[in-house]
Design a protein around this motif. Structure first.
Motif, PDB file in Angstrom:
ATOM      1  N   LYS A  67       0.833  -1.211   0.000  1.00 20.96           N
ATOM      2  CA  LYS A  67       0.000   0.000   0.000  1.00 20.96           C
ATOM      3  C   LYS A  67       0.861   1.251   0.000  1.00 20.96           C
ATOM      4  O   LYS A  67       0.537   2.234  -0.662  1.00 20.96           O
ATOM      5  N   LYS A  68       1.980   1.188   0.732  1.00 17.30           N
ATOM      6  CA  LYS A  68       2.893   2.336   0.780  1.00 17.30           C
ATOM      7  C   LYS A  68       3.492   2.647  -0.591  1.00 17.30           C
ATOM      8  O   LYS A  68       3.814   3.784  -0.884  1.00 17.30           O
ATOM      9  N   ILE A  69       3.679   1.617  -1.412  1.00 16.38           N
ATOM     10  CA  ILE A  69       4.346   1.854  -2.696  1.00 16.38           C
ATOM     11  C   ILE A  69       3.361   1.925  -3.865  1.00 16.38           C
ATOM     12  O   ILE A  69       3.748   1.797  -5.021  1.00 16.38           O
ATOM     13  N   ILE A 114      16.069  -5.925   2.126  1.00 12.58           N
ATOM     14  CA  ILE A 114      16.844  -5.885   3.362  1.00 12.58           C
ATOM     15  C   ILE A 114      16.188  -6.857   4.348  1.00 12.58           C
ATOM     16  O   ILE A 114      14.990  -7.136   4.243  1.00 12.58           O
ATOM     17  N   PRO A 115      16.974  -7.412   5.293  1.00  9.38           N
ATOM     18  CA  PRO A 115      16.391  -8.375   6.236  1.00  9.38           C
ATOM     19  C   PRO A 115      15.392  -7.737   7.196  1.00  9.38           C
ATOM     20  O   PRO A 115      15.534  -6.566   7.552  1.00  9.38           O
ATOM     21  N   TYR A 116      14.364  -8.517   7.582  1.00 12.88           N
ATOM     22  CA  TYR A 116      13.385  -8.009   8.541  1.00 12.88           C
ATOM     23  C   TYR A 116      13.229  -8.889   9.773  1.00 12.88           C
ATOM     24  O   TYR A 116      12.498  -8.540  10.708  1.00 12.88           O
ATOM     25  N   GLU A 239      11.521   2.266   6.343  1.00 13.51           N
ATOM     26  CA  GLU A 239      10.697   3.252   7.061  1.00 13.51           C
ATOM     27  C   GLU A 239       9.755   2.557   8.044  1.00 13.51           C
ATOM     28  O   GLU A 239       9.618   2.987   9.182  1.00 13.51           O
ATOM     29  N   PHE A 240       9.142   1.464   7.559  1.00  9.70           N
ATOM     30  CA  PHE A 240       8.160   0.757   8.395  1.00  9.70           C
ATOM     31  C   PHE A 240       8.807   0.227   9.678  1.00  9.70           C
ATOM     32  O   PHE A 240       8.241   0.313  10.759  1.00  9.70           O
ATOM     33  N   MET A 241      10.013  -0.319   9.550  1.00  9.08           N
ATOM     34  CA  MET A 241      10.683  -0.918  10.706  1.00  9.08           C
ATOM     35  C   MET A 241      11.091   0.122  11.750  1.00  9.08           C
ATOM     36  O   MET A 241      11.366  -0.221  12.896  1.00  9.08           O
ATOM     37  N   GLU A 245       4.232   1.457  13.792  1.00 12.94           N
ATOM     38  CA  GLU A 245       3.435   0.366  13.197  1.00 12.94           C
ATOM     39  C   GLU A 245       4.170  -0.964  13.333  1.00 12.94           C
ATOM     40  O   GLU A 245       3.572  -2.021  13.497  1.00 12.94           O
ATOM     41  N   TRP A 246       5.489  -0.898  13.239  1.00 11.62           N
ATOM     42  CA  TRP A 246       6.319  -2.114  13.347  1.00 11.62           C
ATOM     43  C   TRP A 246       6.136  -2.754  14.723  1.00 11.62           C
ATOM     44  O   TRP A 246       5.859  -3.950  14.824  1.00 11.62           O
ATOM     45  N   SER A 247       6.276  -1.969  15.787  1.00 14.36           N
ATOM     46  CA  SER A 247       6.129  -2.528  17.144  1.00 14.36           C
ATOM     47  C   SER A 247       4.729  -3.078  17.341  1.00 14.36           C
ATOM     48  O   SER A 247       4.544  -4.085  18.013  1.00 14.36           O
ATOM     49  N   LYS A 248       3.747  -2.414  16.726  1.00 13.71           N
ATOM     50  CA  LYS A 248       2.367  -2.891  16.838  1.00 13.71           C
ATOM     51  C   LYS A 248       2.225  -4.265  16.188  1.00 13.71           C
ATOM     52  O   LYS A 248       1.565  -5.156  16.705  1.00 13.71           O
TER      53      LYS A 248
END
Ligand code: ARG
Length: 257
Positions: A67-69, A114-116, A239-241, A245-248
């Motif tokens: 959605k971001k992209i 990139i790793p997540y 950006e997301f990490m 929102e990431w912690s959520k």
């Protein structure tokens, strides 16, 4: 008479325009969907919920990134884990989101973001038995389940070849089937990624008896050369990490973060 004809023509034109406008506003443009391939046997990253939907950490994350992209949504396409890279290469899917470890070998075939997430391998055994191997050499002569095409399988096959220790390796199309066979006593252990092993411990009568430090990292995979998509995903993921929102999301699927 001429006036009547002209008026009629005017009415027809106005009606035609009206119908055209109505058609235009009432037919939504086709949705732009990112085709995501996964193997939904890997909780909490991807699994099938009580309603039969494919859900999980990876699914929420890749949907948010899509959605971001600029995509409207994702379309999830499920298959066995070892079919994902071929499907990506054939263009049946655009992205693999499957807790896939970034490896040098796979990098010859696909490009990774990139790793997540980080993971190691776990030896999972039945709670009810007293078999508690502390290292892979104790798997000698035992039936050990893995998922076909995973790093767990590669690790144990390589271990066997390296050491000459004889392990009865059983490859499954799905981790869920392997764990069910473990519970039923058809096999003695399952080699599976640590975060997923912890989840199976909560869902089945199984327990992690040892951890094999493999230092793996998960990434999303795209077709080689799809640089634009890769760059966009990387930027969105980065950006997301760093966002709340990431912690959520981590909290939602791992209960901490
Ligand atoms: N991380 C391991 C690998 O890349 C296992 C991934 C399995 N994923 C799944 N959705 N079943 O090989």
């Amino acid at each position: 008479m001429k006036g009547v004809v002209l008026a009629l023509i005017a009415v027809i034109i106005v009606a035609a325009i009206g119908i055209g406008v109505w058609y235009y506003v009432s037919t939504p443009p086709p949705k732009k969907l990112l085709k995501v391939g996964t193997s939904p046997d890997f909780p909490p990253f991807e699994y099938i919920d009580e309603k039969g939907n494919v859900v999980g950490f990876d699914m929420d994350l890749i949907r948010a990134l899509a959605k971001k992209i600029g995509y409207d949504d994702i379309e999830i396409i499920t298959m066995d884990f070892d079919a994902l890279i071929p499907a990506l290469k054939q263009g049946k899917i655009d992205v693999i989101a499957a807790g896939m470890t970034i490896t040098e070998k796979r990098k010859e075939e696909v490009d990774f973001t990139i790793p997540y997430w980080n993971a190691d391998q776990a030896i999972l055994v039945r709670k009810a038995s007293d078999f508690r191997p502390k290292s892979p050499d104790e798997l000698a002569g035992r039936k050990v389940g893995v998922q076909t095409g995973t790093t767990g399988e590669y690790y144990i096959v390589d271990y066997e070849n390296r050491t000459g220790i004889d392990i009865d390796i059983k490859s499954y199309s799905s981790f869920v089937l392997a764990v069910q066979d473990l519970v039923n006593g058809r096999i003695d252990a399952v080699i599976v990624d640590t975060p997923v092993a912890s989840m199976f411990e909560k869902q089945y009568d199984v327990v992690v008896s040892a951890i094999i430090k493999t230092g793996e990292q998960y990434g999303f995979a795209v077709r080689k050369g799809e640089t634009e998509l890769l760059n966009k995903l990387n930027q969105a993921l980065d950006e997301f990490m760093k966002s709340a929102e990431w912690s959520k999301l981590v909290q939602k699927y791992f209960g901490s973060g």
